[in-house]
Motif scaffolding. Structure first.
Motif, PDB file in Angstrom:
ATOM      1  N   ARG A 189      -6.406  26.693  32.734  1.00  0.00           N
ATOM      2  CA  ARG A 189      -5.752  27.613  31.798  1.00  0.00           C
ATOM      3  C   ARG A 189      -6.780  27.935  30.723  1.00  0.00           C
ATOM      4  NH1 ARG A 189      -0.166  24.417  30.746  1.00  0.00           N
ATOM      5  NH2 ARG A 189       0.051  25.997  29.119  1.00  0.00           N
ATOM      6  N   ARG A 190      -7.763  28.707  31.114  1.00  0.00           N
ATOM      7  CA  ARG A 190      -8.975  28.875  30.319  1.00  0.00           C
ATOM      8  C   ARG A 190      -8.735  29.654  29.044  1.00  0.00           C
ATOM      9  NH1 ARG A 190     -12.727  30.324  35.608  1.00  0.00           N
ATOM     10  NH2 ARG A 190     -12.778  28.195  36.469  1.00  0.00           N
ATOM     11  N   ASP A 191      -7.897  30.673  29.109  1.00  0.00           N
ATOM     12  CA  ASP A 191      -7.650  31.458  27.891  1.00  0.00           C
ATOM     13  C   ASP A 191      -6.988  30.603  26.818  1.00  0.00           C
ATOM     14  OD1 ASP A 191      -8.781  33.663  29.053  1.00  0.00           O
ATOM     15  OD2 ASP A 191      -6.868  34.531  29.710  1.00  0.00           O
ATOM     16  N   GLU A 192      -5.999  29.795  27.218  1.00  0.00           N
ATOM     17  CA  GLU A 192      -5.344  28.906  26.246  1.00  0.00           C
ATOM     18  C   GLU A 192      -6.326  27.869  25.718  1.00  0.00           C
ATOM     19  OE1 GLU A 192      -1.266  27.561  27.230  1.00  0.00           O
ATOM     20  OE2 GLU A 192      -1.585  28.641  29.113  1.00  0.00           O
ATOM     21  N   SER A 193      -7.143  27.351  26.614  1.00  0.00           N
ATOM     22  CA  SER A 193      -8.141  26.367  26.195  1.00  0.00           C
ATOM     23  C   SER A 193      -9.120  26.979  25.206  1.00  0.00           C
ATOM     24  CB  SER A 193      -8.886  25.834  27.422  1.00  0.00           C
ATOM     25  OG  SER A 193      -9.908  24.942  27.035  1.00  0.00           O
TER      26      SER A 193
END
Length: 222
Positions: A121-125
């Motif tokens: 969940r790269r965008d949230e990370s």
């Protein structure tokens, strides 16, 4: 039943009615026939007990309401009928997690951001790391993680901008300088990569990874 039989004898009721013999003291024979007097019961209390025992057996099957008993052995005991309803305890409330009253700490934010990255969940990370970078700009790990996330999405310009922001916050961090050199090497910007490797080696002469990256680049160039 033996107790009731002894109290219902020919001399028992008269003894209970009079409270004893003619001189006020129970005779020896009367005391063997009236064992309730040996227990210290008054004549009125014993008479009440006899009346309850002599009731029909059917009355024993009823469940009367709770009522106070007579005074026995100098104590007032409250007798509850067998099977009388006992109030149920209040229902237990399901446990609820305490409501969050404070903002998460920097270590908690870092762990959350790493977990989100591992879950892809790269965008949230990335948003979590950006928030963390504002709180703790002196943590080099945050800048490195953010750079890696941008590289995974092939956002080379943002990856480089992130490293430069980190170097601005931590000018003495050799790892950030080496990471910028690695990025330039991947983009085939050899001269810039060489300059960043040299700067990282000056900041930390014991940093072996910078010599490895620099050496592999020079070997590939011949």
């Amino acid at each position: 039943r033996a107790l009731v039989s002894s109290l219902e004898g020919s001399r028992g009721p008269s003894l209970l009615a009079r409270g004893g013999s003619s001189n006020g003291t129970p005779a020896a024979g009367d005391m063997t026939r009236a064992p309730l007097l040996l227990l210290g019961l008054s004549t009125s209390c014993a008479a009440a007990y006899l009346a309850s025992v002599a009731a029909p057996r059917a009355s024993l099957n009823r469940l009367p309401e709770a009522r106070p008993s007579v005074s026995i052995f100098g104590r007032d005991a409250t007798c509850l009928a067998v099977g009388a309803a006992i109030p149920s305890p209040p229902p237990l409330r399901s446990a609820q997690p305490p409501a969050a009253t404070t903002s998460p700490t920097a270590p908690e934010l870092y762990e959350r951001a790493v977990l989100l990255q591992q879950m892809r969940r790269r965008d949230e990370s990335l948003r979590t790391f950006e928030r963390l970078a504002e709180l703790t700009p002196g943590d080099g790990r945050v800048w490195m993680r953010m750079m890696t996330l941008h590289k995974l999405e092939r956002r080379w310009g943002r990856a480089e901008a992130t490293l430069r922001r980190g170097i601005e916050a931590l000018p003495q961090n050799a790892l950030l300088r080496q990471a910028l050199g690695d990025l330039c090497r991947e983009r085939q910007r050899w001269d810039e990569a060489r300059a960043h490797f040299a700067q990282a080696a000056r900041l930390d002469p014991q940093l072996r990874s910078v010599y490895d990256s620099w050496g592999r680049m020079e070997a590939s160039l011949g």
